[in-house]
Design an enzyme around this catalytic site. Structure first.
Site, PDB file in Angstrom:
ATOM      1  N   ALA A   1       0.871  -1.342  -0.091  1.00 35.86           N
ATOM      2  CA  ALA A   1       0.070  -0.072  -0.167  1.00 35.86           C
ATOM      3  C   ALA A   1       0.914   1.164  -0.036  1.00 35.86           C
ATOM      4  O   ALA A   1       1.861   1.417   0.998  1.00 35.86           O
ATOM      5  CB  ALA A   1      -0.792   0.031   1.350  1.00 35.86           C
ATOM      6  N   CYS A   2       0.782   2.014  -0.944  1.00 37.88           N
ATOM      7  CA  CYS A   2       2.001   2.947  -1.555  1.00 37.88           C
ATOM      8  C   CYS A   2       1.513   4.327  -1.832  1.00 37.88           C
ATOM      9  O   CYS A   2       0.343   4.552  -1.685  1.00 37.88           O
ATOM     10  CB  CYS A   2       2.953   2.154  -2.439  1.00 37.88           C
ATOM     11  SG  CYS A   2       2.881   0.629  -2.444  1.00 37.88           S
TER      12      CYS A   2
END
Length: 424
Positions: A34-35
């Protein structure tokens, strides 16, 4: 892609990376992240170092979206994708290069020196001549002990077709065949190998990327696009190959259906054939590399669809369709597009914001439920910025002529650069 009778399947291979073998509750098949993701592009279509600088600034402003372990100097991953900086490369390599567009270049993560000879052998078998190797300058002392312990040797490979007049997508397909075979047979990893794009990435923090790769600071290093990514390796292990961007995408979110998607792709391999990708496709299998992340698998399938003859936006919408089944007011032609392709490809579903580029166009799309944010801005001098949040660049409000958010249902927002011009 057409279909042919099964021709057998090769043995599985593993991703060359720092991902450990399954143990206890850990299994690399569950890799997710998750970036933070952003891109900067210019509607003028003219490559400039300022675009690279702005993209790197946006990346540093996404530091909070990435992560590091107990050592703050060992990041989960950071990277940038740009157009091939031909002028810069001609100034730093120690050998003559073919004209722009007639050679492919890419970074190579080498596990051992003897891999070089094996890569050159495969290149020759695939109809490519090795123009040369460049020892890529890096500042290895910047990274922490964990990242340094698994850091590969990083070199830059230049190849060109033996036959004349093979350029464009023909060269891209030849480079694809070399890369897949080298990764499967030799155990090397290519962040990219292309005549259009070049990826610099690694197990780095957002602030380490530019000083780690001094190339990125050179004023001659120019591009009309810059796609950046700050990785948060969600409950999994970071590694050098699993940093983003990949060859075509940078991804914020998760592909929750990835296990089924991979199994379907594995099942389809015996039926795949192409008049465009040269040679027997079986030598390129598996398409989805075992041990890779959900994002990496998505990128590998997208690449296959694109090199198989579809435009990049076409392939993206095959994999991430709108929720069309019960959308009664949808344009009939668009509905027919999704209905037809549903017979060829199941959705890669989950909360996702994916930015994509082939070096000539750049765009972004959300999952069918719009569960990951994306904001964009267009300025009066033709700058286009998209990011997973606001604030990645300090743009005076008076210069903004358009802004908004990505949403579904819609066709993906696109910014195209062809023949030196870009159109919204």
């Amino acid at each position: 892609m057409s279909q042919t009778p099964p021709a057998g399947l090769p043995a599985l291979v593993s991703l060359p990376s720092a991902v450990p073998a399954p143990q206890g509750l850990y299994d690399g098949r569950h890799e997710h992240d998750a970036c933070g993701v952003a891109f900067v592009a210019t509607l003028t279509g003219r490559p400039d170092h300022s675009i690279v600088e702005k993209a790197l600034t946006a990346l540093r402003n996404l530091e909070h979206r990435g992560a590091s372990g107990a050592e703050v100097e060992s990041g989960d991953g950071a990277g940038i994708l740009v157009q091939v900086p031909d002028e810069f490369l001609r100034g730093v390599v120690g050998f003559p290069l073919p004209p722009a567009g007639e050679y492919a270049v890419g970074l190579v993560f080498l596990p051992v020196d003897k891999a070089v000879a094996a890569v050159e052998r495969i290149a020759d078998e695939e109809g490519l001549s090795v123009v040369g190797w460049r020892d890529l300058p890096v500042v290895a002392d910047l990274v922490g002990p964990s990242a340094r312990a698994v850091m590969p040797r990083i070199r830059q490979l230049f190849v060109t077709p033996k036959a004349s007049r093979i350029v464009g997508m023909g060269l891209e397909r030849m480079a694809f065949c070399l890369r897949k075979r080298a990764e499967n047979e030799v155990g090397v990893y290519f962040p990219s190998l292309s005549a259009r794009t070049l990826v610099y990435k690694g197990m780095l923090t957002t602030g380490q990327l530019e000083p780690f790769f001094p190339d990125l600071s050179d004023p001659r290093f120019a591009s009309a696009i810059g796609l950046v990514h700050s990785r948060f390796s969600t409950n999994t292990f970071p590694s050098w190959p699993l940093a983003h961007p990949y060859r075509y995408i940078a991804h914020n979110g998760e592909i929750n259906t990835v296990k089924g998607n991979r199994n379907w792709m594995r099942a389809r391999e015996a039926l795949l054939a192409s008049d465009l990708i040269p040679g027997d496709l079986e030598r390129l299998f598996p398409i989805c590399t075992p041990g890779a992340s959900d994002s990496a698998s998505f990128d590998e399938v997208l690449e296959l669809l694109h090199l198989g003859g579809r435009s990049l936006p076409h392939a993206v919408l095959m994999m991430i369709p709108e929720a069309w089944e019960n959308h009664t007011s949808m344009d009939p032609a668009r509905r027919a597009f999704y209905e037809f392709h549903s017979t060829l490809m199941e959705p890669w579903d989950g909360p996702a914001s994916i930015s994509f580029t082939d070096g000539s166009l750049i765009g972004a799309v959300l999952d069918r439920n719009g569960l990951r944010p994306g904001r964009f801005w267009v300025t009066d001098d033709g700058l286009v910025v998209l990011a997973s949040e606001v604030g990645v660049l300090d743009i005076p409000p008076a210069r903004v002529i358009r802004k908004g958010r990505l949403s579904r249902p819609s066709s993906p927002a696109r910014r195209r650069t062809r023949s030196g011009s870009t159109q919204a």
